[in-house]
Scaffold this motif. Structure first.
Motif, PDB file in Angstrom:
ATOM      1  N   GLU A   1       0.917  -1.361  -0.014  1.00 49.22           N
ATOM      2  CA  GLU A   1      -0.122  -0.040  -0.028  1.00 49.22           C
ATOM      3  C   GLU A   1       0.740   1.097   0.123  1.00 49.22           C
ATOM      4  OE1 GLU A   1      -3.809   2.027   0.489  1.00 49.22           O
ATOM      5  OE2 GLU A   1      -2.996   0.124  -0.290  1.00 49.22           O
TER       6      GLU A   1
ATOM      7  N   LYS B   1       3.042   1.790  -3.363  1.00 48.39           N
ATOM      8  CA  LYS B   1       2.138   2.044  -4.463  1.00 48.39           C
ATOM      9  C   LYS B   1       1.934   3.774  -4.516  1.00 48.39           C
ATOM     10  CE  LYS B   1      -0.162  -2.082  -5.499  1.00 48.39           C
ATOM     11  NZ  LYS B   1      -1.382  -2.748  -5.518  1.00 48.39           N
ATOM     12  N   HIS B   2       1.797   4.331  -3.437  1.00 53.23           N
ATOM     13  CA  HIS B   2       1.813   5.906  -3.476  1.00 53.23           C
ATOM     14  C   HIS B   2       3.158   6.543  -3.834  1.00 53.23           C
ATOM     15  CE1 HIS B   2      -2.049   6.854  -1.737  1.00 53.23           C
ATOM     16  NE2 HIS B   2      -1.801   5.878  -0.782  1.00 53.23           N
TER      17      HIS B   2
ATOM     18  N   LEU C   1      -4.667   3.930 -21.053  1.00 56.07           N
ATOM     19  CA  LEU C   1      -5.642   4.857 -20.611  1.00 56.07           C
ATOM     20  C   LEU C   1      -6.964   4.854 -20.934  1.00 56.07           C
ATOM     21  CD1 LEU C   1      -3.446   8.232 -20.674  1.00 56.07           C
ATOM     22  CD2 LEU C   1      -3.924   6.515 -18.885  1.00 56.07           C
ATOM     23  N   TYR C   2      -7.871   4.962 -20.439  1.00 56.44           N
ATOM     24  CA  TYR C   2      -9.295   5.069 -21.128  1.00 56.44           C
ATOM     25  C   TYR C   2      -9.535   5.631 -22.359  1.00 56.44           C
ATOM     26  CZ  TYR C   2     -10.072   3.016 -16.594  1.00 56.44           C
ATOM     27  OH  TYR C   2     -10.007   2.144 -15.520  1.00 56.44           O
TER      28      TYR C   2
ATOM     29  N   LEU D   1     -12.434   8.308 -22.753  1.00 53.76           N
ATOM     30  CA  LEU D   1     -12.703   9.514 -21.787  1.00 53.76           C
ATOM     31  C   LEU D   1     -11.860  10.469 -22.633  1.00 53.76           C
ATOM     32  CD1 LEU D   1     -12.344   8.069 -18.211  1.00 53.76           C
ATOM     33  CD2 LEU D   1     -14.304   8.922 -19.478  1.00 53.76           C
ATOM     34  N   LYS D   2     -11.967  11.663 -22.314  1.00 55.91           N
ATOM     35  CA  LYS D   2     -11.171  12.781 -22.657  1.00 55.91           C
ATOM     36  C   LYS D   2      -9.702  12.859 -21.755  1.00 55.91           C
ATOM     37  CE  LYS D   2     -14.758  16.149 -23.538  1.00 55.91           C
ATOM     38  NZ  LYS D   2     -15.704  17.182 -23.047  1.00 55.91           N
TER      39      LYS D   2
ATOM     40  N   GLU E   1     -10.042  13.934 -18.516  1.00 54.74           N
ATOM     41  CA  GLU E   1     -10.907  13.231 -17.794  1.00 54.74           C
ATOM     42  C   GLU E   1      -9.954  11.952 -17.225  1.00 54.74           C
ATOM     43  OE1 GLU E   1     -15.090  14.271 -19.666  1.00 54.74           O
ATOM     44  OE2 GLU E   1     -14.241  12.391 -20.106  1.00 54.74           O
TER      45      GLU E   1
ATOM     46  N   GLU F   1      -7.915  13.437 -14.365  1.00 59.50           N
ATOM     47  CA  GLU F   1      -8.752  13.560 -12.996  1.00 59.50           C
ATOM     48  C   GLU F   1      -8.958  12.389 -12.482  1.00 59.50           C
ATOM     49  OE1 GLU F   1     -12.598  15.420 -14.221  1.00 59.50           O
ATOM     50  OE2 GLU F   1     -13.138  15.500 -12.030  1.00 59.50           O
ATOM     51  N   PHE F   2      -9.227  11.197 -13.188  1.00 63.20           N
ATOM     52  CA  PHE F   2      -9.643   9.897 -12.591  1.00 63.20           C
ATOM     53  C   PHE F   2      -8.384   9.590 -11.824  1.00 63.20           C
ATOM     54  CE2 PHE F   2      -9.294   5.260 -13.124  1.00 63.20           C
ATOM     55  CZ  PHE F   2     -10.341   5.146 -12.489  1.00 63.20           C
ATOM     56  N   TYR F   3      -7.276   9.417 -12.361  1.00 56.39           N
ATOM     57  CA  TYR F   3      -6.119   8.899 -11.843  1.00 56.39           C
ATOM     58  C   TYR F   3      -5.689  10.019 -10.584  1.00 56.39           C
ATOM     59  CZ  TYR F   3      -5.579   5.257 -14.885  1.00 56.39           C
ATOM     60  OH  TYR F   3      -5.712   4.026 -15.424  1.00 56.39           O
TER      61      TYR F   3
ATOM     62  N   GLY G   1      -8.070  11.165  -8.605  1.00 63.56           N
ATOM     63  CA  GLY G   1      -8.969  10.993  -7.765  1.00 63.56           C
ATOM     64  C   GLY G   1      -8.454   9.510  -7.172  1.00 63.56           C
ATOM     65  N   ILE G   2      -7.938   8.506  -7.779  1.00 62.22           N
ATOM     66  CA  ILE G   2      -7.529   7.303  -7.223  1.00 62.22           C
ATOM     67  C   ILE G   2      -6.610   7.422  -6.441  1.00 62.22           C
ATOM     68  CG2 ILE G   2      -6.391   5.106  -8.173  1.00 62.22           C
ATOM     69  CD1 ILE G   2      -9.058   5.367  -8.883  1.00 62.22           C
ATOM     70  N   TYR G   3      -5.544   8.331  -6.738  1.00 63.05           N
ATOM     71  CA  TYR G   3      -4.475   8.709  -5.635  1.00 63.05           C
ATOM     72  C   TYR G   3      -4.962   9.249  -4.307  1.00 63.05           C
ATOM     73  CZ  TYR G   3      -1.143   6.055  -8.792  1.00 63.05           C
ATOM     74  OH  TYR G   3      -0.636   5.257  -9.585  1.00 63.05           O
ATOM     75  N   LYS G   4      -5.898   9.894  -4.580  1.00 57.97           N
ATOM     76  CA  LYS G   4      -6.325  10.699  -3.473  1.00 57.97           C
ATOM     77  C   LYS G   4      -5.944  12.284  -3.675  1.00 57.97           C
ATOM     78  CE  LYS G   4      -7.401   6.903  -0.729  1.00 57.97           C
ATOM     79  NZ  LYS G   4      -7.332   6.219   0.497  1.00 57.97           N
TER      80      LYS G   4
ATOM     81  N   SER H   1     -14.556   9.046  -7.565  1.00 57.32           N
ATOM     82  CA  SER H   1     -13.910   9.074  -8.840  1.00 57.32           C
ATOM     83  C   SER H   1     -14.216   8.094  -9.936  1.00 57.32           C
ATOM     84  CB  SER H   1     -12.399   9.072  -8.717  1.00 57.32           C
ATOM     85  OG  SER H   1     -11.966   9.701  -7.797  1.00 57.32           O
TER      86      SER H   1
ATOM     87  N   ARG I   1     -18.987   8.853 -17.206  1.00 59.51           N
ATOM     88  CA  ARG I   1     -18.545   9.673 -18.510  1.00 59.51           C
ATOM     89  C   ARG I   1     -18.249   8.576 -19.449  1.00 59.51           C
ATOM     90  NH1 ARG I   1     -14.096  13.170 -15.545  1.00 59.51           N
ATOM     91  NH2 ARG I   1     -15.365  15.139 -15.514  1.00 59.51           N
TER      92      ARG I   1
ATOM     93  N   ARG J   1     -20.708   8.868 -22.955  1.00 61.46           N
ATOM     94  CA  ARG J   1     -19.968   8.926 -24.410  1.00 61.46           C
ATOM     95  C   ARG J   1     -20.346   7.937 -25.256  1.00 61.46           C
ATOM     96  NH1 ARG J   1     -15.433  11.721 -22.323  1.00 61.46           N
ATOM     97  NH2 ARG J   1     -16.979  13.328 -21.914  1.00 61.46           N
TER      98      ARG J   1
END
Ligand code: ATP
Ligand code: MG
Lengths: 360, 243, 375
Positions: free
Chosen positions: B70, B73-74, B85-86, B89-90, B93, B96-98, B100-103, C9, C16, C20
């Motif tokens: 744990e 990983k940080h 990557l997705y 998504l833009k 985005e 932004e998602f990652y 969020g994942i890493y807080k 998130s 999204r 999309r």
């Protein structure tokens, strides 16, 4: 002129794909068998031993005789009334019984009416229950005057077994599933992975690719269909009264139509997922719901009845039921066959046009 | 920063990584070289905790990664060899998602990556759909995404494959800057000119270490004029030895 | 609290992605709407418009009156046929499904009260329709006979009245015997199952195929966060779909919710633990999206067939009834029907409540364990 060795190479590759993914293969084989068994044994429209609550307020000979008449059939089973007061609605809500029979105090003397209340949340069962009860009551009062004696003669399926109906239907399902669904997925998968481009740059012609790709599925579909046929005949004694050659001829036609459908889907769908969804939406569901596989077309609203005209399985169902159960020959099935031919031709034309558009 | 002892990875009876000992310092750019299938990706995947070693141990910043996954990983940023990557998504985005994942609050994440984004000239494409970006931009974006949480350790598995020469220079500029700020960067590559930029490199073959050291010293030792020459020579010598 | 932010998130990301993708939107909201419509009208065991032919060898006024009495309801569609045709041939060539043969001398026998008989030839390939057809014809004949008796009694008032029992029946909850009352809640239960299971079954494999799962696994995201991040959006979407379906059922099929809306939501929430859990379980076991699709489809077909959707579970043989006892969809379907049609309360559905709750807990725990192991 398509080259046999090339087709063979492509077909072999496709067979490897099919065999490698053994789990999918197992499902393709198992699913129809399972459906066959469930349909054969479980799809029974007859109701037996309907739980009935009786409130007998008369408690005399006549009322007891009437109750006996209900018990003596296989249709009803009397369950005791727990509460003092008969409250059908709450009995139905707790699902203790599906019908209640109330016999008034003066029954047998001044009163001749008895009251039956039926849980109609399943209208089909409710209708049957009413029919049974009416039958019991009318035979109880005895025949008043010689009526009309109805002598039914049930052709082709005297025991009215549902398996006779479902086994041929399943074959139609399997064929469309494998020929349309699997081929469209497999073609769109190659497109998605880019291997289609790889093949297209080689000197293979489009017809060779298509033939090579669909042949293994045709074979798989036919094998699966024969398996269903065999199991259905052995397990449920479904007859095969027609000519096997006629069966093969029309089945080949239907396979052709299904393939054209799959081809059409694959020219429209961009990804595997889209192909799966579309194939599900325009092959499986309509075949399941609108072909007459389970639900009679004649009972549908007129709009839906019109819609069924463009569903290939509708025609094939008539054909295969006709051949297997009625022993129909070509002369009876000519029209249905012609519809399949026309549909194939139209779909093939559209698919070919779309294919060309995509390449340019 | 990273310390490994006798790292081994076996897939069935096949040894993909065989007794690798590494010691990577803070602020160091460490290069993995080797032919296809040499075991670079497998080693890197073990170092970031995606694969469990068959034997041997890995410590990151003094922490055993098996026990403190744990915390470790940080500290890690990872850019995989395969674009991951997705696509739907833009670009922004995805970031932004990652975050969020890493807080990490998104504002802070944007601050963390602002310099790199500027250097790469990504500002204009942030609102495009990721899947529609050209290859080179996807790679750049992947690198940026690995940096949202400002990790002290960055793993880049062939970051410059499919990237044009001009952009490759930019990549190495960024990598250098990251090292300047004290991050350790672990890079794998097939480009021998890039190997020159590394502080130290390891050349692997069949899962084993062939040579390890500073590029200049290695070239001296083996009397090679360039990394290209060195690479071909050590692999040739190794092959001759094993025959 | 920070953990919630991570999950948030994920939720944002999933929504999204869905918004999309036009295909996904169609699949989630277009397809179910069409299904509800088509199935709502098509799925019914009612037998209507049976193709009926008469071979009238009697050609009397009675026989004509008899033929007339079939002309009323939408149960039959009378097809004109050549009077020298054979009944078997009419059926074999798909011209008619039932043929009523009126023998010569029918009216003479009937009117004299000697007892008369009719031959009914039925196409038996669809056993259900055949049975129903038989009952319909018997019903029409009974009615015909009763009317005739009354007329005769009126004409000859001296004959003494016959004591008879009269059956007065009433249909609870669905007096018009509309079949949509029964099928619509069933379809909704199926839709909820299909959506939640498909979405969750694809969820992980899709990320695996895309390679994004690897990227996620180097991040410090916890397994339970990842799982929650996947499931919460699907839960929300499925419940949203349920709302749409309920509204459509009200507007198009005029189906009113008799029971408590919140009870329905409670049960749906509990039930979704089972289906989402199953989906995740599939997702951890398969390698490709295609396999995920096939697997979940396989399970769903079995669920649906044994759910009482097409045929009441009560009609099935005991062994199969016993199997359907372990089918969560069967219980959820019961619950939906009971709440929608009869307005049952939690007490009346206690058994289903405990079954669904335990199935949800068991399957969800298994899926959590398998998820932890796999990743
Ligand atoms: N999951 C796995 N199962 C079995 N073998 C594997 C697995 N992953 C990697 N390998 C094998 O381990 C060896 C090393 O692979 P690895 O991906 O680490 O090579 P690499 O040096 O990164 O090569 P490249 O330059 O092509 O990326 C290869 O032979 C590969 O086939
Ligand atoms: Mg690699």
């Amino acid at each position: 002129m398509p080259n046999l060795s090339r087709i063979h190479a492509i077909a072999q590759k496709e067979v490897f794909h099919i065999l490698r993914d053994s789990r999918t293969l197992v499902i393709i084989i198992l699913m129809p068998l399972l459906q066959l068994i469930i349909f054969g044994y479980a799809m029974n429209m007859e109701l037996r031993q309907v739980p009935l609550v009786v409130q007998d307020n008369a408690l005399n000979g006549a009322s007891r005789a009437l109750i006996d008449a209900f018990i003596h059939t296989d249709y009803f089973q009397v369950v005791p009334l727990a509460a003092k007061q008969l409250e059908p609605q709450s009995i139905f809500q707790t699902r203790k019984a599906q019908a209640t029979l109330s016999i008034p105090k003066e029954f047998g003397n001044s009163d001749t009416a008895v009251y039956l209340e039926i849980d109609a949340s399943d209208p089909n069962s409710a209708q049957l229950i009413q029919n049974y009860a009416t039958g019991i009551v009318s035979s109880f009062r005895g025949s008043v005057a010689a009526g009309i004696d109805l002598r039914p003669l049930i052709l082709y399926n005297p025991d009215m077994k549902s398996s006779f109906f479902f086994v041929p239907g399943l074959i139609a399902m399997i064929l469309v599933m494998i020929c349309a669904l699997l081929t469209s997925i497999s073609i769109s998968r190659e497109k998605e992975m880019g291997s289609m481009e790889q093949i297209l740059v080689s000197p293979v012609s489009a017809s060779e690719i298509l033939l090579g790709k669909v042949l293994p599925y045709i074979l798989l579909g036919l094998l699966d269909a024969l398996l269903i046929l065999g199991v259905g005949m052995l397990l449920f004694q479904v007859p095969f009264r027609g000519e096997f050659v006629v069966f093969l001829l029309f089945t080949f036609l239907y396979v052709l139509t299904s393939l054209c459908l799959g081809l059409l889907v694959s020219t429209v769908a961009k990804t595997q997922q889209a192909a799966m969804m579309m194939a599900l939406g325009i092959t499986l569901l309509p075949t399941l719901l609108l072909s007459g596989y389970m639900f009679p077309i004649s009972s549908m609203p007129p709009v839906l009845q019109k819609l069924t005209l463009v569903i290939p399985a509708r025609y094939y169902l008539q054909i295969i039921r006709g051949i297997m159960l009625k022993g129909n020959g070509v002369q009876h099935l000519f029209q249905a066959g012609l519809s399949l031919v026309i549909m194939s031709a139209v779909m093939l034309l559209v698919a070919a046009r779309r294919f060309k558009l995509r390449l340019s | 920063m990273i310390h490994t002892i006798d790292l081994v990875k076996e897939f069935g009876s096949f040894r993909a990584v065989d007794n690798i000992n590494l010691d990577i310092a803070k602020g160091e750019i460490f290069g993995f070289l080797g032919a296809n299938g040499a075991g670079k990706t497998t080693t890197i995947r073990m170092l970031c905790g995606l694969l469990l070693p068959s034997s041997g141990s890995i410590t990151v910043d003094g922490l055993d990664i098996a026990k403190h996954s744990e915390q470790v990983k940080h500290k890690i940023g990872y850019m995989s060899q395969k674009f991951s990557l997705y696509p739907d998504l833009k670009a922004i985005e995805n970031l932004e998602f990652y975050a969020g994942i890493y807080k990490v609050p998104f504002k802070k994440a944007l601050a963390n990556i602002r310099d790199v984004v500027d250097q790469f000239g990504l500002t204009d494409i942030l609102s495009s759909i990721t899947g529609d970006l050209p290859m080179g931009y996807k790679q750049r974006l992947s690198l940026v995404a690995a940096l949202v949480h400002d990790p002290p350790l960055v793993f880049l598995d062939e970051p410059t494959s499919g990237v044009d020469p001009q952009a490759r220079r930019e990549f190495w500029q960024v990598i250098n800057d990251l090292a300047q700020t004290g991050k350790s960067v672990i890079v794998s590559t097939h480009f021998m000119d890039e190997a020159e930029y590394c502080h130290r490199v390891i050349v692997m073959q069949d899962g084993r270490e062939v040579v390890l050291g500073k590029p200049a010293e290695l070239k001296d030792q083996h009397q090679a004029g360039s990394m290209q020459e060195l690479f071909l020579r050590v692999l040739g010598e190794n092959n001759a030895k094993s025959v | 609290m920070k953990s919630l932010r991570v999950i948030a998130s994920f939720i944002k990301k999933e929504f999204r992605q869905i918004v999309r993708s036009r295909e996904m939107l169609i699949v989630l909201f277009g397809l179910p709407a069409v299904q509800l419509l088509v199935m709502g009208f098509a799925v019914s065991n009612e037998v209507k418009n049976l193709r009926l032919a008469f071979l009238d060898y009697d050609r009397s006024s009675s026989s004509r009156a008899l033929v007339q009495s079939f002309n009323t309801a939408d149960r039959f569609k009378i097809v004109p046929v050549e009077q020298d045709a054979r009944a078997e041939e009419l059926i074999s060539s798909w011209q008619a499904q039932i043929v009523v043969v009126i023998p010569p001398g029918f009216s003479q026998d009937y009117l004299s009260g000697k007892g008369s008989s009719l031959q009914l030839v039925v196409d038996g390939i669809d056993g259900n329709s055949a049975a129903v057809a038989n009952a319909y014809v018997a019903g029409v004949l009974g009615e015909f006979h009763r009317r005739n008796l009354q007329e005769r009694r009126i004409r000859t008032p001296l004959s003494k009245p016959i004591a008879e029992v009269e059956l007065i029946s009433r249909m609870s909850f669905n007096p018009d015997l509309k079949s949509s009352v029964n099928t619509i809640p069933g379809i909704i239960a199926v839709l909820v199952t299909v959506t939640s299971m498909m979405l969750s079954a694809i969820s992980l494999v899709k990320e695996k195929e895309l390679g994004t799962l690897e990227q996620l696994l180097v991040t410090p995201v916890k397994k339970q966060q990842l799982m929650a991040g996947k499931l919460v959006p699907y839960l929300i979407i499925t419940l949203a779909q349920l709302q749409v379906a309920i509204v459509m059922a009200g507007l198009i099929f005029k189906l009113q919710l008799a029971g408590s809306y919140w009870l329905l939501m409670l049960f749906s929430g509990i039930y979704l633990f089972t289906t989402l859990g199953l989906g995740i379980l599939i997702s951890t076991k398969v390698g490709t999206q295609q396999q995920a699709m096939f697997f979940s489809w396989f399970i769903m077909v079995i669920f649906i067939l044994l759910s009482g959707f097409f045929v009441p579970v009560r009609n099935m043989p005991p062994a199969i009834q016993w199997i359907s006892y372990f089918n969560p969809l069967s219980h959820y379907m019961t619950v939906l029907r009971e709440i929608v049609i009869k307005g049952s309360n939690l007490g009346q559905l206690a058994k289903e409540f405990w079954i669904l709750l335990s199935s949800g807990l068991i399957i969800f725990s298994i899926s959590v364990i398998s998820f932890r192991k796999r990743i």
